[in-house]
Design an enzyme around this catalytic site. Structure first.
Site, PDB file in Angstrom:
ATOM      1  CG  PHE A  81      -0.194   0.037   2.523  1.00  0.00           C
ATOM      2  CD1 PHE A  81       0.199  -1.151   3.108  1.00  0.00           C
ATOM      3  CD2 PHE A  81       0.121   1.217   3.159  1.00  0.00           C
ATOM      4  CE1 PHE A  81       0.895  -1.152   4.302  1.00  0.00           C
ATOM      5  CE2 PHE A  81       0.817   1.225   4.355  1.00  0.00           C
ATOM      6  CZ  PHE A  81       1.204   0.033   4.928  1.00  0.00           C
ATOM      7  CD  GLU A  82       3.282   5.013   2.672  1.00  0.00           C
ATOM      8  OE1 GLU A  82       3.312   5.886   1.781  1.00  0.00           O
ATOM      9  OE2 GLU A  82       2.569   5.088   3.687  1.00  0.00           O
ATOM     10  CD  GLU A 111      10.207   4.599  -3.837  1.00  0.00           C
ATOM     11  OE1 GLU A 111       9.919   4.061  -4.916  1.00  0.00           O
ATOM     12  OE2 GLU A 111      10.137   5.843  -3.634  1.00  0.00           O
ATOM     13  CD  GLU A 142       8.862  -5.655   0.159  1.00  0.00           C
ATOM     14  OE1 GLU A 142       9.979  -6.206   0.032  1.00  0.00           O
ATOM     15  OE2 GLU A 142       7.848  -6.233   0.567  1.00  0.00           O
ATOM     16  CB  SER A 143      12.386  -0.361  -3.873  1.00  0.00           C
ATOM     17  OG  SER A 143      11.077   0.176  -3.768  1.00  0.00           O
ATOM     18  CB  CYS A 186       8.293   1.013  -1.386  1.00  0.00           C
ATOM     19  SG  CYS A 186       8.053  -0.612  -2.161  1.00  0.00           S
ATOM     20  CG  PHE A 211       5.407  -6.435  -7.831  1.00  0.00           C
ATOM     21  CD1 PHE A 211       5.995  -7.169  -6.811  1.00  0.00           C
ATOM     22  CD2 PHE A 211       6.146  -5.438  -8.441  1.00  0.00           C
ATOM     23  CE1 PHE A 211       7.295  -6.921  -6.416  1.00  0.00           C
ATOM     24  CE2 PHE A 211       7.452  -5.178  -8.051  1.00  0.00           C
ATOM     25  CZ  PHE A 211       8.032  -5.917  -7.034  1.00  0.00           C
ATOM     26  CB  SER A 230      10.346  -2.877  -9.202  1.00  0.00           C
ATOM     27  OG  SER A 230       9.656  -2.414  -8.071  1.00  0.00           O
ATOM     28  CG  HIS A 261      10.890   1.238  -7.406  1.00  0.00           C
ATOM     29  ND1 HIS A 261      11.217  -0.087  -7.610  1.00  0.00           N
ATOM     30  CD2 HIS A 261      12.057   1.901  -7.276  1.00  0.00           C
ATOM     31  CE1 HIS A 261      12.529  -0.213  -7.589  1.00  0.00           C
ATOM     32  NE2 HIS A 261      13.064   0.976  -7.394  1.00  0.00           N
ATOM     33  CD  GLU A 287      -1.693  -0.849  -5.262  1.00  0.00           C
ATOM     34  OE1 GLU A 287      -1.260  -1.898  -4.772  1.00  0.00           O
ATOM     35  OE2 GLU A 287      -0.960   0.093  -5.629  1.00  0.00           O
TER      36      GLU A 287
END
Length: 420
Positions: free
Chosen positions: A28-29, A32, A89-90, A104, A297, A303, A317, A321
């Site tokens: 969700f977030e 980074e 994550e990144s 992230c 993803f 990414s 990245h 959503e």
């Protein structure tokens, strides 16, 4: 400049099982946490006694470090000058003398510091503590945009002041900045240490710059409120394969194999790159080498790491959503050199913004001096982004770096317009 299908078969490391089972449904977030540590000014500054460099640290050690950050390694592209890690994550970029770690989500980026320096001391023999027991590498940067959901972060990462206190436990002579408006949504945070000039080689400690030191320019563009048609390009909904017996096999394929091309996440990432022309952000008029690693993803997200001339990168990245869409672009590519003076960072910005057409974005640019041609041009970039209005513009003199920060908002929130 464009990528070829061959880029799917030349990884130096790839985790096929993680690629097949990674599910980003709960992600969700987007914004980074960016940690950059220069242990030395450049490779040449490593003393003759330091026969090993950061790139001599084995992959399993980096996996160990990244577990503390709460992320995993999807794949690695290696060149003669760097190792580019694509993460769950990144990204992580490892040079002989420095690292850049960008993560992230709810990752705990700073929790890797103790183990990182421990491994460096044991594996490489680099002792960088002062008399007070604090670390003094050449330079440290830590930055992040304000979070969309700060209370969902873990531990110290919920609050900037807690992050700064944690950093100050490790590093000497650190300074903290809140850049932009002092509100919950529209600012950018920066922590930077003083330059340890004693680590320079070939010049006096009091000199402004080592003769061999990089000019080092870094451009970052952080975008929110992506155009819905643009963000849909990064939705794939590919099938996620279950983990056998509920237990993940931690073995990975370290050597490149023909099976790399059958990795669906990387193949879809490659297709997204081609479709959106993210491989054409820079004009490679100099004909330098170009490598690409991207991952799509499921159900959505993207990414990628792009490497030019074996030593420069730009990375993207995207969390598409609706309601919290976000995209980031970061680059240390010397655009004038790569394009043979046919392109500048303003053109790069236009190309990036046109892919996402965000409602709001901020740009940060680091360089070694205000006399830099890139810095001077970017100071006047506002007039050259016609569909956007400037909301903030700030310049900082950070010892041996200049920082330019500009925040833009789309005029009338007209998300269907594109920059000409």
């Amino acid at each position: 400049m464009t990528i070829t299908i061959k880029e799917l078969t030349n990884h130096s490391y790839i985790d096929h099982q993680l690629s097949a089972t990674l599910d980003s449904t709960e992600a969700f977030e987007g914004p980074e946490k960016l940690l950059e540590i220069w242990f030395y000014p450049n490779k040449k500054c490593l003393s003759e006694k330091n026969t090993k460099t950061l790139r001599n640290i084995e992959v399993n050690k980096w996996v160990q470090i990244l577990k503390l950050v709460q992320c995993e390694v999807l794949s690695i592209k290696s060149t003669s000058d760097m190792d580019a890690f694509l993460l769950s994550e990144s990204s992580l970029f490892v040079y002989d003398h420095k690292i850049t770690l960008k993560t992230c989500g709810t990752t705990t980026t700073l929790f890797c510091l103790e183990e990182l320096f421990k491994i460096i001391e044991v594996e490489l023999g680099w002792i960088m503590t002062n008399e007070q027991g604090k670390y003094e590498p050449f330079k440290v940067f830590y930055s992040r945009r304000s979070f969309m959901f700060p209370l969902k972060q873990r531990s110290i990462h919920k609050n900037w002041n807690d992050e700064v206190d944690y950093l100050n436990k490790f590093f000497a002579n650190g300074r903290s900045y809140l850049v932009g408006r002092n509100d919950k949504e529209n600012h950018w945070n920066l922590y930077v240490t003083d330059t340890n000039k004693k680590l320079r080689h070939g010049s006096s400690p009091d000199s402004e710059k080592d003769d061999d030191e990089d000019d080092d320019e870094t451009l970052e563009i952080l975008m929110t409120g992506l155009n819905s048609n643009c963000s849909q390009q990064f939705v794939c909904n590919r099938e996620i394969k279950p983990i056998a017996n509920g237990v993940k096999d931690t073995t990975t394929n370290i050597n490149k194999t023909d099976g790399d091309a059958d990795d669906e996440g990387h193949l879809l990432g490659y297709n997204m790159t081609k479709k959106t022309k993210l491989d054409k952000i820079y004009e490679n008029n100099s004909g330098v080498s170009f490598h690409h690693d991207a991952f799509a993803f499921s159900p959505c997200g993207y990414s990628s790491n792009m490497i030019l001339d074996e030593q420069y990168y730009y990375t993207l990245h995207i969390t598409p959503e609706k309601g919290w869409s976000y995209a980031s672009f970061e680059s240390n590519v010397p655009v004038k050199s790569i394009s043979l003076n046919k392109q500048d960072n303003i053109d790069v910005m236009r190309r990036v913004i046109n892919v996402f057409n965000p409602k709001e974005f901020c740009m940060t640019f680091f360089c070694k001096g205000s006399s830099s041609t890139s810095f001077i041009k970017l100071m006047n970039v506002v007039e050259q982004i016609p569909n956007y209005s400037k909301r903030d513009k700030i310049v900082y003199d950070l010892e041996d770096y200049q920082l330019l920060y500009i925040r833009f908002e789309l005029k009338d929130h007209d998300v269907d317009k594109k920059i000409e």
